[in-house]
Each structure stands twice: as structure tokens, then as C-alpha cells.
Design a protein around this motif. Structure first.
Motif, PDB file in Angstrom:
ATOM      1  N   LYS A   1      -3.064  -8.452  -8.643  1.00  0.00           N
ATOM      2  CA  LYS A   1      -3.021  -7.096  -9.184  1.00  0.00           C
ATOM      3  C   LYS A   1      -3.163  -6.153  -8.011  1.00  0.00           C
ATOM      4  O   LYS A   1      -4.260  -5.977  -7.464  1.00  0.00           O
TER       5      LYS A   1
ATOM      6  N   LYS B   1       5.406  -3.908  -3.978  1.00  0.00           N
ATOM      7  CA  LYS B   1       4.334  -4.251  -4.927  1.00  0.00           C
ATOM      8  C   LYS B   1       4.882  -5.079  -6.082  1.00  0.00           C
ATOM      9  O   LYS B   1       4.342  -6.148  -6.425  1.00  0.00           O
TER      10      LYS B   1
ATOM     11  N   HIS C   1       6.310   0.753  -3.432  1.00  0.00           N
ATOM     12  CA  HIS C   1       6.345   0.429  -4.858  1.00  0.00           C
ATOM     13  C   HIS C   1       7.196  -0.802  -5.143  1.00  0.00           C
ATOM     14  O   HIS C   1       6.829  -1.635  -5.990  1.00  0.00           O
TER      15      HIS C   1
ATOM     16  N   ASP D   1       0.275   4.073  -4.244  1.00  0.00           N
ATOM     17  CA  ASP D   1       0.120   5.452  -4.707  1.00  0.00           C
ATOM     18  C   ASP D   1       0.591   5.569  -6.156  1.00  0.00           C
ATOM     19  O   ASP D   1       1.535   4.897  -6.574  1.00  0.00           O
ATOM     20  N   SER D   2      -0.045   6.420  -6.909  1.00  0.00           N
ATOM     21  CA  SER D   2       0.304   6.564  -8.327  1.00  0.00           C
ATOM     22  C   SER D   2       1.699   7.145  -8.526  1.00  0.00           C
ATOM     23  O   SER D   2       2.324   6.918  -9.561  1.00  0.00           O
TER      24      SER D   2
ATOM     25  N   SER E   1      -2.259  -2.441  -5.720  1.00  0.00           N
ATOM     26  CA  SER E   1      -2.281  -0.987  -5.923  1.00  0.00           C
ATOM     27  C   SER E   1      -1.473  -0.276  -4.851  1.00  0.00           C
ATOM     28  O   SER E   1      -1.495  -0.660  -3.673  1.00  0.00           O
TER      29      SER E   1
ATOM     30  N   LYS F   1       0.850  -1.186   0.000  1.00  0.00           N
ATOM     31  CA  LYS F   1       0.000   0.000   0.000  1.00  0.00           C
ATOM     32  C   LYS F   1       0.887   1.237   0.000  1.00  0.00           C
ATOM     33  O   LYS F   1       2.112   1.145   0.175  1.00  0.00           O
TER      34      LYS F   1
END
Length: 443
Positions: free
Chosen positions: A203, A188, A185, A207-208, A205, A181
Motif C-alpha cells: 500500500k 505507484k 502515480h 501526492d493526492s 502513497s 513518491k
């Protein structure tokens, strides 16, 4: 130096002057140096794939290597070092597969016997590993002994453990997924790759944008190039700027999902001065000439006469100064570097050609501005790359290494895979080291 080492050195020295690779291989084979002999036969076949003697020599050398290897396997097994025996036997069957050879005769009998012992050891090890909470250790076991497992026809037997292993791997996958989370990154990416390897695609997710990384580098340049004769340096400088951009884009600091620009301040001052002056060089030499004899007008006598040879010479005075530096704030850490080249030179030239005085045309020996500039640019590029790496390691391999549920562990591991804390984390969570995980999953 031991006696055996001295003999080997003497043998290699004796054959070093021989041109025939096959001859060298034969001599090494006769001395019992089968691995080195095989290398020479391979070199000979690389030059001539149809060399029959090299083919025969290579076959014999490899047979000897296998035979000697099987003796090692037996000695290790009899010493109850079953792991080392299995490793040595794995190496042998792997080489056989790569060499595309099959054992025969006494070698085949010995190999079958040792393979039977290894088969039992492999089954026992697999059964033990299947009871641990680390499915990745079992997968690493299969990878390390893949040739033995294939030769011993154990694949179907080992597959009985897969359902249990997959269940434990799914638990690990779900545990990792729950941690993914926010700004994790790297976690992930690792988790998705790990879960996919265990047939549990995820899949996930975060932060962008990765707040700790950069999506581009902006170079603020202050350029002062007063070069005159050294205009080619401008092209070298442009290439240097491209190399800095490339180094940044290949570093761990760059990410398409980065959230900011890295501002790099780049200063360069380059001055090249060349002055030339001309003067007339004068050199004297003597000639023997015939002149009338004052005491006897009907006769001549030989006298030495001094002559002068004058020719224009150009003298060049050169001075080259190049100073280049960078600085930037990288994740609140200041980095900087500089390089310089400062040279002076005096050279001369002329076009005179006079054999009597051994005078030949002379070309000026100017400073090699391209080499001098490239040396400075290369030094600074190397320093910039080192700064990027060092700052990454300081940032993610420091006090925050154990935080973020493995995120910083993974970031640190990318640059410092031998870090003890990194490997302790992988061992505790997966039962294997980071390097072993990388071998299994390409993380």
C-alpha cells in the motif's frame, strides 16, 4: 505466383460456386489443405450442429493437422531447433485441449515420444531461467508453455524454484516501492500490481493530486446557429459536445486525481438558407382530332391540334455553411482543430401528373443537413482524440523519458508500447518486454 499457389487458387475458384460447405471442406481435404477444410466443416456445424458428415470431416482434418504438426516438431528437433519444436508442440497440445480431442494410435505414440524430448528441454530451460536475476522471465516461460508443462506433468518439478524466484521478486518489489513518491502515480499503480502478483501486497502513497493531469474538462462555447429548417442540428451538436467529453474522459489525460480543469474553447457557426420561387411551367403537345371537311360538309378529316399543359413548379435555392473549431492549452502545448461543410443546392418540385408528356410528381432533393453536420462533427472528434494522444506522447515520450525512475516510461508505454526506450527499460529491469509484462500482469 508459385505452382502450389496457382493450384490452390484454381481449387478455391472451382469450389467457390458450390453451395455445400461440407462439399467445399471435402475438396480441400482431398487437396491436403486441412486447415482450410476444417474451417469449412466448422462453418457447416455452426449452421447444423448435427451434421454427421461435417463432424466426421472435422475430426479427420484435425487429425491430419496434428499428424502434420508432429512431423514439423520432429524435423525441428532433429535440426536442434528445440525452442521452435517446443513452440510447435505447445500449439498442438493447446489445440487438442481446445478441440477436446485425445490422440490415439500412431499419432499418440509420436506425440508421447516428442513430449519426452520436450520434457527434458523444459526442465533444462527452467533450471537456466531460475539462475537469472529476472523472476519474470521464468513466469513468462511458464505462461508460454503452460499446456506442455501440464501435459508433461512438470508443475511439481518447477515449483522447487518458486522460493528463490519469490525472493528475487520481493527484492524487485522493494526496489520499485522505494521509488514511489511525489508525482509518480503510474509507478505507484504498476508497483502495487506487480507486488500483488508476486504475493507481496503493498500500500503505497504519492501526492493526492496528479499535477500533470486533469480531473474535468470545461467547454467554453460560442454558438451561432441560424438554421430555420435545420433545427435537428442542434441535437446533433449536443451529441457532439458529449462525444468530446467522452473522448477526454477516456484519454490518459483524465484522472479523478487530476489537479485542474482543461479549458476547451469551442466555436460553431451554422447558417442554413432556403429560398423558394414559383413559376408556371408550360409544355405543348399535339392531338389528332376529327373536324368537318370544308370541301365536303358531310365528311370529316383528321388534323393535328396543338395543346398546352401548364402546371406550377417550385424552385428552391439552398445554402448551408457550418464552421466549427476548438482550441486549448494542454500541458503547455497548444492544440486546435477545425472542420467545415459549405454546400449550395438548387432543386425543384411539383405535383403535376400527366402521362402523355411523361410528367410525374417531383419531390425536392434537399441537402442532407444531418449527414453534412455529422461528417464535420465526426472529423473534429477524431482530430481531438488524435491531439490528446499526440500531446501525451510528446510530453512523456520525449527528452524526459528516462527520468522519474520509470514514471515517464510507464506513461509513455500506455500509448506507445513499441517505443525502444520503453522496452529497453523493461528488459533491463525485468528481463522481458513491456508487451510481455502486460500479458503476465495486465498492466
Amino acid at each position: 505466383m508459385t505452382k502450389n499457389t496457382a493450384i490452390i487458387c484454381a481449387l478455391l475458384l472451382a469450389i467457390s460456386g458450390c453451395k455445400s460447405l461440407v462439399y467445399k471442406g471435402n475438396k480441400l481435404y482431398e487437396a491436403g489443405m486441412y486447415r482450410q477444410a476444417a474451417e469449412y466443416y466448422e462453418q457447416a456445424l455452426a449452421e447444423d450442429p448435427e451434421d454427421l458428415e461435417a463432424k466426421q470431416g472435422l475430426t479427420l482434418a484435425r487429425d491430419k493437422l496434428i499428424d502434420k504438426g508432429l512431423i514439423d516438431v520432429r524435423m525441428l528437433r532433429l535440426a536442434n531447433n528445440h525452442t521452435a519444436a517446443a513452440n510447435r508442440l505447445e500449439e498442438i497440445v493447446r489445440n487438442q485441449a481446445q478441440w477436446q480431442v485425445k490422440p490415439n494410435g500412431a499419432i499418440a505414440n509420436t506425440q508421447r515420444e516428442e513430449l519426452d524430448y520436450a520434457r527434458q528441454w523444459l526442465q533444462d530451460e527452467a533450471r537456466i531461467l531460475a539462475t537469472t536475476p529476472y523472476p519474470d522471465r521464468f513466469k513468462l516461460f511458464e505462461y508460454n508453455y503452460r499446456y506442455l508443462i501440464d501435459n508433461a506433468q512438470l508443475s511439481s518439478i518447477l515449483s522447487r524454484y518458486y522460493e528463490t524466484l519469490l525472493s528475487r521478486a520481493k527484492q524487485q518489489c522493494n526496489k520499485l516501492s522505494d521509488r514511489v513518491k511525489g508525482q509518480r502515480h503510474f509507478l505507484k499503480s504498476f508497483t502495487e500490481q506487480y507486488c500483488l502478483a508476486w504475493q507481496t501486497p503493498k500500500k503505497l502513497s504519492v501526492d493526492s493530486k496528479d499535477q500533470s493531469r486533469y480531473d474535468s474538462m470545461y467547454i467554453k462555447e460560442r454558438v451561432d446557429l441560424d438554421l430555420h429548417y435545420g433545427n435537428s442540428i442542434k441535437g446533433q451538436y449536443a451529441t457532439f459536445v458529449s462525444s468530446l467529453n467522452r473522448a477526454f474522459n477516456q484519454s490518459l489525460w483524465f484522472s479523478p486525481n487530476g489537479s485542474q480543469d482543461l479549458i476547451l474553447e469551442l466555436d460553431i457557426d451554422a447558417d442554413y438558407y432556403r429560398a423558394m420561387n414559383q413559376f408556371v411551367q408550360r409544355k405543348h403537345y399535339t392531338l389528332e382530332v376529327e373536324k368537318p371537311d370544308p370541301s365536303d360538309p358531310g365528311k370529316t378529316h383528321t388534323v393535328e391540334e396543338t395543346k398546352e399543359f401548364a402546371y406550377p413548379v417550385t424552385i428552391y435555392d439552398e445554402k448551408f455553411d457550418l464552421d466549427i473549431s476548438y482550441k486549448a492549452s494542454l500541458s503547455r502545448r497548444y492544440i486546435n482543430g477545425s472542420a467545415s461543410e459549405n454546400k449550395q443546392n438548387k432543386t425543384r418540385s411539383h405535383q403535376a401528373d400527366f402521362e402523355r408528356l411523361d410528367i410525374k410528381p417531383l419531390q425536392p432533393n434537399f441537402l442532407d443537413l444531418n449527414s453534412l453536420s455529422q461528417n464535420a462533427f465526426d472529423k473534429l472528434t477524431t482530430k481531438f482524440i488524435a491531439d490528446l494522444d499526440a500531446t501525451w506522447e510528446q510530453h512523456f515520450c520525449g527528452h524526459s523519458l528516462g527520468t522519474d525512475q520509470g514514471e515517464n516510461i510507464l506513461r509513455c508505454a500506455r500509448l506507445n508500447p513499441e517505443n525502444d526506450f520503453v522496452n529497453n527499460w523493461f528488459t533491463q529491469n525485468f528481463g522481458v518486454t513491456y508487451a510481455q509484462m502486460k500479458t503476465l500482469y495486465g498492466i
